[in-house]
Design an enzyme around this catalytic site. Structure first.
Site, PDB file in Angstrom:
ATOM      1  N   ILE A 140       5.104  -3.971   0.883  1.00  0.00           N
ATOM      2  CA  ILE A 140       5.176  -2.848  -0.049  1.00  0.00           C
ATOM      3  C   ILE A 140       6.243  -3.303  -1.040  1.00  0.00           C
ATOM      4  CG2 ILE A 140       5.694  -0.410  -0.393  1.00  0.00           C
ATOM      5  CD1 ILE A 140       4.852   0.061   2.531  1.00  0.00           C
ATOM      6  N   PRO A 141       5.825  -3.824  -2.191  1.00  0.00           N
ATOM      7  CA  PRO A 141       6.700  -4.646  -3.029  1.00  0.00           C
ATOM      8  C   PRO A 141       7.758  -3.894  -3.835  1.00  0.00           C
ATOM      9  CG  PRO A 141       4.573  -4.431  -4.069  1.00  0.00           C
ATOM     10  CD  PRO A 141       4.464  -3.738  -2.731  1.00  0.00           C
ATOM     11  N   CYS A 142       8.760  -3.379  -3.151  1.00  0.00           N
ATOM     12  CA  CYS A 142       9.842  -2.672  -3.837  1.00  0.00           C
ATOM     13  C   CYS A 142      10.660  -3.608  -4.718  1.00  0.00           C
ATOM     14  CB  CYS A 142      10.727  -1.956  -2.825  1.00  0.00           C
ATOM     15  SG  CYS A 142      11.306  -2.980  -1.462  1.00  0.00           S
ATOM     16  N   HIS A 143      10.619  -4.907  -4.439  1.00  0.00           N
ATOM     17  CA  HIS A 143      11.360  -5.873  -5.264  1.00  0.00           C
ATOM     18  C   HIS A 143      10.775  -5.983  -6.669  1.00  0.00           C
ATOM     19  CE1 HIS A 143       8.025  -8.195  -3.569  1.00  0.00           C
ATOM     20  NE2 HIS A 143       8.167  -9.024  -4.598  1.00  0.00           N
TER      21      HIS A 143
END
Length: 189
Positions: A140-143
């Protein structure tokens, strides 16, 4: 009488990434957590008791991570199971739409949430809080969420790691070549 393992519902596994050791947590069927060691909110979805064990979901996650850290976008995602609030879930679902190698600002995520809720606006800070508590980093690409004007802010795994992840996505596995958004330039990852 239940065995020790049948009474435990959470399992752990570790992965050695180029950016530090990663701890993965699962419920036996799906991932419930993926954290860089030492990151903020590390282990937030874990119960007190767990067992370290290799499971099929961890093998899938290892394959996903190996593909990802080679600079390629994985074409599959292991099963994910997240128990959270409806607000956080809606924010994390937006993160899943951010393409590999690209970014979105906290304000843009907030705008999408406001549209979904049919309200005039949504606080970028509230969105940032939801993103910070994402228990499954990378997948879950929070970056991929950055500040206004390309400013590199707010990653539980650390800003340096965030910069390297975005650089790696943009540059096919090269963690070092990229523009520096912290110098004020706007980068199109």
């Amino acid at each position: 009488m239940p065995t020790r393992e049948s009474a435990v519902t959470h399992y752990l596994h570790h992965y050695a990434s180029p950016l530090g050791r990663i701890t993965l947590a699962g419920n036996g069927e799906a991932l419930i957590g993926l954290w860089f060691e030492g990151q903020k909110y590390f282990g937030s979805t874990l119960r007190e008791h767990y067992i370290e064990k290799n499971l099929p979901v961890f093998e899938q996650a290892d394959n996903w991570l190996t593909t990802y850290f080679s600079g390629r976008e994985p074409d599959f995602t292991p099963p994910l199971a997240i128990e959270t609030t409806p607000f956080r879930k809606s924010v994390w679902e937006i993160l899943l739409t951010i393409p590999f190698g690209q970014t979105m600002t906290y304000g843009e995520v907030a705008e999408q949430i406001a549209k979904q809720r049919k309200i005039p606006s949504m606080s970028s800070q509230a969105v940032g809080g939801a993103i910070a508590h994402n228990p499954i980093s990378l997948m879950i690409p929070c970056h991929r969420v950055i500040g206004a004007k390309g400013k590199m802010i707010g990653y539980a795994g650390g800003i340096t790691r965030k910069e390297k992840l975005l650089s790696m996505e943009q540059n096919g596995g090269d963690y070092e070549s990229s523009c520096n958004p912290c110098d004020g330039s706007i980068c199109h990852y």
